[in-house]
Design a protein around this motif. Structure first.
Motif, PDB file in Angstrom:
ATOM      1  N   ARG A  35      28.358  31.425  78.425  1.00 44.20           N
ATOM      2  CA  ARG A  35      27.549  31.877  76.831  1.00 44.20           C
ATOM      3  C   ARG A  35      28.725  32.038  76.133  1.00 44.20           C
ATOM      4  O   ARG A  35      29.336  31.224  74.580  1.00 44.20           O
ATOM      5  CB  ARG A  35      26.623  32.367  76.736  1.00 44.20           C
ATOM      6  CG  ARG A  35      26.083  31.552  75.743  1.00 44.20           C
ATOM      7  CD  ARG A  35      26.139  33.389  74.276  1.00 44.20           C
ATOM      8  NE  ARG A  35      25.409  32.909  73.461  1.00 44.20           N
ATOM      9  CZ  ARG A  35      25.577  32.962  72.121  1.00 44.20           C
ATOM     10  NH1 ARG A  35      26.963  33.180  72.031  1.00 44.20           N
ATOM     11  NH2 ARG A  35      24.185  32.500  70.898  1.00 44.20           N
ATOM     12  N   ASP A  36      29.890  33.179  76.283  1.00 42.75           N
ATOM     13  CA  ASP A  36      30.574  33.648  74.879  1.00 42.75           C
ATOM     14  C   ASP A  36      31.772  32.380  75.044  1.00 42.75           C
ATOM     15  O   ASP A  36      32.085  32.085  74.089  1.00 42.75           O
ATOM     16  CB  ASP A  36      31.083  35.562  75.662  1.00 42.75           C
ATOM     17  CG  ASP A  36      30.186  36.126  75.760  1.00 42.75           C
ATOM     18  OD1 ASP A  36      28.673  35.724  74.990  1.00 42.75           O
ATOM     19  OD2 ASP A  36      30.299  37.100  76.642  1.00 42.75           O
ATOM     20  N   LEU A  62      23.468  23.892  82.313  1.00 46.59           N
ATOM     21  CA  LEU A  62      23.227  25.423  83.019  1.00 46.59           C
ATOM     22  C   LEU A  62      21.807  25.612  82.562  1.00 46.59           C
ATOM     23  O   LEU A  62      21.420  26.491  83.626  1.00 46.59           O
ATOM     24  CB  LEU A  62      24.400  26.769  82.897  1.00 46.59           C
ATOM     25  CG  LEU A  62      24.020  27.581  84.000  1.00 46.59           C
ATOM     26  CD1 LEU A  62      23.952  27.525  85.397  1.00 46.59           C
ATOM     27  CD2 LEU A  62      25.530  28.589  83.847  1.00 46.59           C
ATOM     28  N   ALA A  63      21.404  25.282  81.467  1.00 45.25           N
ATOM     29  CA  ALA A  63      21.167  26.340  80.446  1.00 45.25           C
ATOM     30  C   ALA A  63      18.943  24.913  81.752  1.00 45.25           C
ATOM     31  O   ALA A  63      17.872  26.218  81.977  1.00 45.25           O
ATOM     32  CB  ALA A  63      20.450  25.659  79.299  1.00 45.25           C
ATOM     33  N   ASP A 101      19.982  31.301  76.178  1.00 47.53           N
ATOM     34  CA  ASP A 101      20.396  32.459  75.809  1.00 47.53           C
ATOM     35  C   ASP A 101      18.939  32.735  76.552  1.00 47.53           C
ATOM     36  O   ASP A 101      18.526  34.223  77.397  1.00 47.53           O
ATOM     37  CB  ASP A 101      20.224  33.443  74.210  1.00 47.53           C
ATOM     38  CG  ASP A 101      22.028  32.937  74.020  1.00 47.53           C
ATOM     39  OD1 ASP A 101      22.489  33.067  74.899  1.00 47.53           O
ATOM     40  OD2 ASP A 101      21.382  33.473  72.415  1.00 47.53           O
ATOM     41  N   GLU A 102      17.249  32.455  76.192  1.00 46.26           N
ATOM     42  CA  GLU A 102      16.445  32.346  76.548  1.00 46.26           C
ATOM     43  C   GLU A 102      16.011  32.337  77.915  1.00 46.26           C
ATOM     44  O   GLU A 102      15.541  32.459  78.603  1.00 46.26           O
ATOM     45  CB  GLU A 102      15.631  31.029  76.063  1.00 46.26           C
ATOM     46  CG  GLU A 102      15.098  31.771  74.607  1.00 46.26           C
ATOM     47  CD  GLU A 102      14.502  30.937  73.843  1.00 46.26           C
ATOM     48  OE1 GLU A 102      13.848  29.557  74.430  1.00 46.26           O
ATOM     49  OE2 GLU A 102      14.369  30.416  72.697  1.00 46.26           O
ATOM     50  N   VAL A 108      16.759  36.336  84.415  1.00 44.76           N
ATOM     51  CA  VAL A 108      17.153  37.946  85.092  1.00 44.76           C
ATOM     52  C   VAL A 108      16.075  38.503  85.328  1.00 44.76           C
ATOM     53  O   VAL A 108      15.823  39.206  85.799  1.00 44.76           O
ATOM     54  CB  VAL A 108      18.561  37.604  84.249  1.00 44.76           C
ATOM     55  CG1 VAL A 108      17.935  39.905  84.265  1.00 44.76           C
ATOM     56  CG2 VAL A 108      19.747  37.413  84.286  1.00 44.76           C
ATOM     57  N   ALA A 109      14.729  38.036  84.123  1.00 49.81           N
ATOM     58  CA  ALA A 109      14.007  38.668  84.525  1.00 49.81           C
ATOM     59  C   ALA A 109      12.691  38.885  85.832  1.00 49.81           C
ATOM     60  O   ALA A 109      12.397  39.606  86.351  1.00 49.81           O
ATOM     61  CB  ALA A 109      12.969  38.555  82.790  1.00 49.81           C
TER      62      ALA A 109
END
Length: 278
Positions: A35-36, A62-63, A101-102, A108-109
């Motif tokens: 992302r960065d 990838l999103a 980001d979402e 991960v969550a």
């Protein structure tokens, strides 16, 4: 013929595996790096390994992948429905970044809250949450490399994760046991893959797969691989795990990778890994 023995430990196929918290940490860190790098990249920059894509397409890809697998883990053990609507592509680059980001946070969550041994759908024989831990760590690693190559800011791959990536490519992405609707005819000869930066070896047996998927009607006849127990190798492929992983993913050339022994057996392995992966 066989090639002189390896200096490295002869690793059974499962021994490259990382602990599940390590996969999760790699997923988290490589997604953040991806992302960065893309945040400051020209959205129209072409992706070297996927020339039909630009940076915005790579970000969307990838999103979408991470959105999908977060949904799989959330709905476990049920698989995705054929009519499940996917997300709509955001209309601007900043919105794509926000959507990524979402999706990254959601995946991960979901994995943080799950037991890797729980049953969960996958397209592979391994039907557990643990499959997603491993597969998505490697997905993020390779697409992080794509992002870096697109932006011209390439950094090294983690050697242990890359070594497991080589094993996953041979056993999951390009090979593995046949489904019930297919069959394999494997050769007798082995290729040893020596990974010099982690001092480990894997052994792979080239052969052929035959079968037609009854659901899709697609025929999959062609070269195939199986990870094998250690034995006398007819050919040896030698290099750093990071270089081998990127090479097999078609993200770099074969410079620094050495081949010795029976070229025919090596060529049989290469035939099985010839189709590019995205």
């Amino acid at each position: 013929m066989s090639v002189a023995g390896s200096r490295f430990p002869n690793m059974p196929p499962a021994m490259t595996r990382l602990a599940f918290p390590d996969y999760l940490e790699h997923l988290r860190s490589d997604s953040a790096r991806f992302r960065d790098v893309l945040a400051d990249c020209d959205p129209a920059a072409r992706v070297p390994a996927c020339p039909d894509w630009d940076a915005a397409d790579l970000l969307w890809h990838l999103a979408g992948v991470q959105w999908f697998w977060a949904s799989v883990i959330r709905k476990r053990p049920a698989g995705p429905g054929e009519d499940d609507p996917g997300p709509d592509r955001p209309g601007s680059y900043p919105a794509l970044l926000a959507f990524f980001d979402e999706c990254a946070a959601s995946l991960v969550a979901q994995l943080e809250a799950a037991d890797p041994t729980e049953p969960a759908w996958s397209w592979a024989p391994e039907q557990t949450v643990g499959f997603t831990f491993r597969r998505q760590a490697h997905e993020a690693l390779i697409h992080r490399l794509d992002a870096e190559q697109t932006a011209g800011e390439v950094t090294g791959l983690d050697p242990r994760l890359a070594a497991d990536g080589v094993a996953e490519l041979m056993d999951v992405m390009y090979g593995g046991e046949a489904p019930e609707w297919g069959r394999t005819e494997m050769g007798e000869e082995l290729v040893e893959i020596q990974m010099t930066d982690v001092e480990q070896s894997l052994f792979v047996r080239p052969g052929m797969f035959f079968g037609t998927d009854p659901d899709s009607g697609k025929n999959y006849d062609g070269p195939h691989l199986l990870l094998a127990e250690p034995g006398d190798a007819a050919a040896v492929v030698r290099g750093k795990a990071a270089d081998l992983d990127a090479w097999l993913w078609k993200r770099r050339d074969d410079s620094g990778i050495e081949v010795s022994g029976d070229r025919r057996v090596y060529d049989a392995m290469i035939s099985a890994v010839s189709e590019p992966l995205t």
